[in-house]
Write a protein that holds these residues in place. Structure first.
Motif, PDB file in Angstrom:
ATOM      1  N   VAL A 144       0.810  -1.247  -0.077  1.00 32.59           N
ATOM      2  CA  VAL A 144       0.055   0.108  -0.091  1.00 32.59           C
ATOM      3  C   VAL A 144       0.979   1.459   0.026  1.00 32.59           C
ATOM      4  CG1 VAL A 144      -1.343   1.286   1.348  1.00 32.59           C
ATOM      5  CG2 VAL A 144      -1.986  -1.094   1.203  1.00 32.59           C
ATOM      6  N   GLY A 145       1.898   1.153   0.882  1.00 32.70           N
ATOM      7  CA  GLY A 145       2.722   2.319   0.849  1.00 32.70           C
ATOM      8  C   GLY A 145       3.402   2.686  -0.418  1.00 32.70           C
ATOM      9  N   GLU A 146       3.781   1.507  -1.164  1.00 37.07           N
ATOM     10  CA  GLU A 146       4.639   1.758  -2.540  1.00 37.07           C
ATOM     11  C   GLU A 146       3.427   2.268  -3.342  1.00 37.07           C
ATOM     12  OE1 GLU A 146       7.717   1.496  -3.582  1.00 37.07           O
ATOM     13  OE2 GLU A 146       7.965   1.270  -1.485  1.00 37.07           O
ATOM     14  N   LYS A 147       2.342   1.791  -3.512  1.00 37.12           N
ATOM     15  CA  LYS A 147       1.288   2.416  -4.353  1.00 37.12           C
ATOM     16  C   LYS A 147       0.965   3.960  -3.931  1.00 37.12           C
ATOM     17  CE  LYS A 147      -3.325   1.797  -6.077  1.00 37.12           C
ATOM     18  NZ  LYS A 147      -4.436   1.040  -5.918  1.00 37.12           N
ATOM     19  N   THR A 148       0.983   4.207  -2.703  1.00 36.87           N
ATOM     20  CA  THR A 148       0.855   5.690  -2.227  1.00 36.87           C
ATOM     21  C   THR A 148       1.796   6.481  -2.825  1.00 36.87           C
ATOM     22  OG1 THR A 148      -0.390   5.094  -0.377  1.00 36.87           O
ATOM     23  CG2 THR A 148       0.572   7.307  -0.148  1.00 36.87           C
ATOM     24  N   ARG A 149       3.148   6.117  -2.651  1.00 40.89           N
ATOM     25  CA  ARG A 149       4.188   6.969  -3.276  1.00 40.89           C
ATOM     26  C   ARG A 149       3.987   7.157  -4.865  1.00 40.89           C
ATOM     27  NH1 ARG A 149       7.719   7.732   0.540  1.00 40.89           N
ATOM     28  NH2 ARG A 149       9.485   8.125  -0.575  1.00 40.89           N
ATOM     29  N   GLU A 150       3.794   6.103  -5.639  1.00 37.87           N
ATOM     30  CA  GLU A 150       3.413   6.307  -7.044  1.00 37.87           C
ATOM     31  C   GLU A 150       2.492   7.157  -7.417  1.00 37.87           C
ATOM     32  OE1 GLU A 150       2.768   2.386  -8.338  1.00 37.87           O
ATOM     33  OE2 GLU A 150       4.624   1.569  -7.746  1.00 37.87           O
ATOM     34  N   ILE A 151       1.304   7.195  -6.712  1.00 38.88           N
ATOM     35  CA  ILE A 151       0.050   8.217  -6.963  1.00 38.88           C
ATOM     36  C   ILE A 151       0.425   9.481  -6.484  1.00 38.88           C
ATOM     37  CG2 ILE A 151      -2.116   8.718  -5.687  1.00 38.88           C
ATOM     38  CD1 ILE A 151      -2.537   5.813  -5.340  1.00 38.88           C
ATOM     39  N   VAL A 152       1.061   9.667  -5.335  1.00 39.90           N
ATOM     40  CA  VAL A 152       1.626  11.332  -4.958  1.00 39.90           C
ATOM     41  C   VAL A 152       2.771  11.693  -5.836  1.00 39.90           C
ATOM     42  CG1 VAL A 152       2.354  12.421  -2.886  1.00 39.90           C
ATOM     43  CG2 VAL A 152       0.589  10.849  -2.373  1.00 39.90           C
ATOM     44  N   SER A 153       3.441  11.072  -6.444  1.00 40.46           N
ATOM     45  CA  SER A 153       4.600  11.453  -7.087  1.00 40.46           C
ATOM     46  C   SER A 153       4.060  12.219  -8.353  1.00 40.46           C
ATOM     47  CB  SER A 153       5.522  10.465  -7.238  1.00 40.46           C
ATOM     48  OG  SER A 153       6.133   9.943  -6.196  1.00 40.46           O
ATOM     49  N   ARG A 154       2.951  11.661  -8.961  1.00 36.54           N
ATOM     50  CA  ARG A 154       2.395  12.355 -10.150  1.00 36.54           C
ATOM     51  C   ARG A 154       1.435  13.263  -9.838  1.00 36.54           C
ATOM     52  NH1 ARG A 154       1.663   6.363 -10.893  1.00 36.54           N
ATOM     53  NH2 ARG A 154      -0.658   7.006 -10.430  1.00 36.54           N
ATOM     54  N   PHE A 155       1.203  13.828  -8.679  1.00 36.53           N
ATOM     55  CA  PHE A 155       0.241  14.792  -8.524  1.00 36.53           C
ATOM     56  C   PHE A 155       0.617  16.178  -9.031  1.00 36.53           C
ATOM     57  CE2 PHE A 155      -2.289  13.185  -4.568  1.00 36.53           C
ATOM     58  CZ  PHE A 155      -3.029  12.098  -5.364  1.00 36.53           C
ATOM     59  N   THR A 156      -0.500  16.843  -9.357  1.00 36.23           N
ATOM     60  CA  THR A 156      -0.138  18.290  -9.870  1.00 36.23           C
ATOM     61  C   THR A 156      -0.944  19.201  -8.798  1.00 36.23           C
ATOM     62  OG1 THR A 156      -2.198  18.211 -11.007  1.00 36.23           O
ATOM     63  CG2 THR A 156      -0.433  17.743 -12.184  1.00 36.23           C
ATOM     64  N   TYR A 157      -0.724  20.273  -9.080  1.00 37.35           N
ATOM     65  CA  TYR A 157      -1.537  21.458  -8.125  1.00 37.35           C
ATOM     66  C   TYR A 157      -2.984  21.179  -8.160  1.00 37.35           C
ATOM     67  CZ  TYR A 157      -3.662  25.696  -6.572  1.00 37.35           C
ATOM     68  OH  TYR A 157      -4.434  26.739  -5.838  1.00 37.35           O
ATOM     69  N   GLU A 158      -3.607  21.014  -9.459  1.00 35.15           N
ATOM     70  CA  GLU A 158      -5.156  20.805  -9.509  1.00 35.15           C
ATOM     71  C   GLU A 158      -5.258  19.437  -8.856  1.00 35.15           C
ATOM     72  OE1 GLU A 158      -3.786  23.552 -12.242  1.00 35.15           O
ATOM     73  OE2 GLU A 158      -2.708  21.523 -11.871  1.00 35.15           O
ATOM     74  N   ASP A 159      -4.625  18.433  -8.616  1.00 34.04           N
ATOM     75  CA  ASP A 159      -5.004  17.319  -8.072  1.00 34.04           C
ATOM     76  C   ASP A 159      -5.164  17.533  -6.404  1.00 34.04           C
ATOM     77  OD1 ASP A 159      -4.975  15.408 -10.030  1.00 34.04           O
ATOM     78  OD2 ASP A 159      -2.562  15.513 -10.043  1.00 34.04           O
ATOM     79  N   MET A 160      -4.172  18.262  -6.074  1.00 32.00           N
ATOM     80  CA  MET A 160      -4.204  18.900  -4.674  1.00 32.00           C
ATOM     81  C   MET A 160      -5.382  19.452  -4.123  1.00 32.00           C
ATOM     82  SD  MET A 160      -1.408  17.583  -3.185  1.00 32.00           S
ATOM     83  CE  MET A 160       0.394  17.374  -3.323  1.00 32.00           C
TER      84      MET A 160
END
Length: 231
Positions: A144-160
């Motif tokens: 789960v932690g690894e998946k979270t890191r993959e998800i958040v690494s791709r975030f943009t300001y609009e995602d936030m």
């Protein structure tokens, strides 16, 4: 009393200050990833031991299933609880995708439930803690932690700054991530009042910091006392 995560609260405050600033999105992601890394066991490729490693590396199976005091839970329950909440909130709400947990993980962990465990009684927590395969539970949390890191690494300001979607909350309910019980279902309203930045500031960070601190406290109690509330 603080048992775990010296300095993490200060990092979390720094994250809170920049996470919704457009010009600071990259900095926010980096701070998040640094906090998050310290809350998960290190992997084989990155063997710099951290506090989370030290918490879990020498725990005996019976120690996962001891409830030291009447206001405590068990370490096994905490690992399940924080992993399930991170999986649901990051995979479904933040990424607008799917949770990692499936029938294969359920079988390997040998879990009698698939929700977050919020509504379990003390006796049910003990029964759950004795039944689950704790090593596979830790493996699930790492995945789960690894998946979270993959998800958040791709975030943009609009995602936030995107608000949590009602359809995604209903997906969690439909898939059994929460139960109809009051002590469980309130989570949907709690998460539903947040944007993605708000999610990052709680389920995979602050929430975990608090629970791992509890686990460190309980580990000390388990190893220094002879009588416990339930075991």
């Amino acid at each position: 009393m603080k048992y775990f995560g010296e300095g993490l609260s200060e990092e979390h405050k720094a994250l809170n200050k920049v996470i919704r600033k457009k010009q600071s999105t990259k900095d926010a992601i980096n701070i998040f990833l640094d906090i998050h890394k310290q809350l998960h066991r290190t992997n084989i490729k990155d063997r710099e031991e951290n506090e989370t490693d030290r918490l879990f590396e020498d725990l005996e199976p019976r120690e996962y299933a001891i409830m030291p005091g009447k206001d405590d839970e068990t370490i096994a329950w905490v690992v399940w609880h924080i992993a399930r909440i991170e999986d649901l909130t990051m995979g479904i709400l933040a990424a607008r995708g799917n949770q990692l947990f499936d029938e294969d993980w359920s079988r390997k962990i040998n879990s009698p439930i698939k929700d977050t465990g919020n509504a379990l009684t003390d006796e049910e927590i003990i029964s759950f803690s004795k039944q689950v395969n704790c090593e596979e539970l830790l493996n699930y949390r790492s995945a789960v932690g690894e998946k979270t890191r993959e998800i958040v690494s791709r975030f943009t300001y609009e995602d936030m700054i995107r608000d949590v979607n009602e359809a995604d909350l209903m997906k969690i309910k439909t898939e059994g991530g929460v139960t109809p019980q009051k002590d469980s279902e309130w989570l949907l309203e709690f998460w539903g009042n947040k944007d993605v930045a708000g999610l990052l500031l709680m389920p995979p960070t602050r929430h975990v910091m608090l629970h791992l601190n509890d686990c460190c406290k309980w580990k000390e109690k388990i190893r220094t006392r002879t009588k416990f509330f339930l075991e």
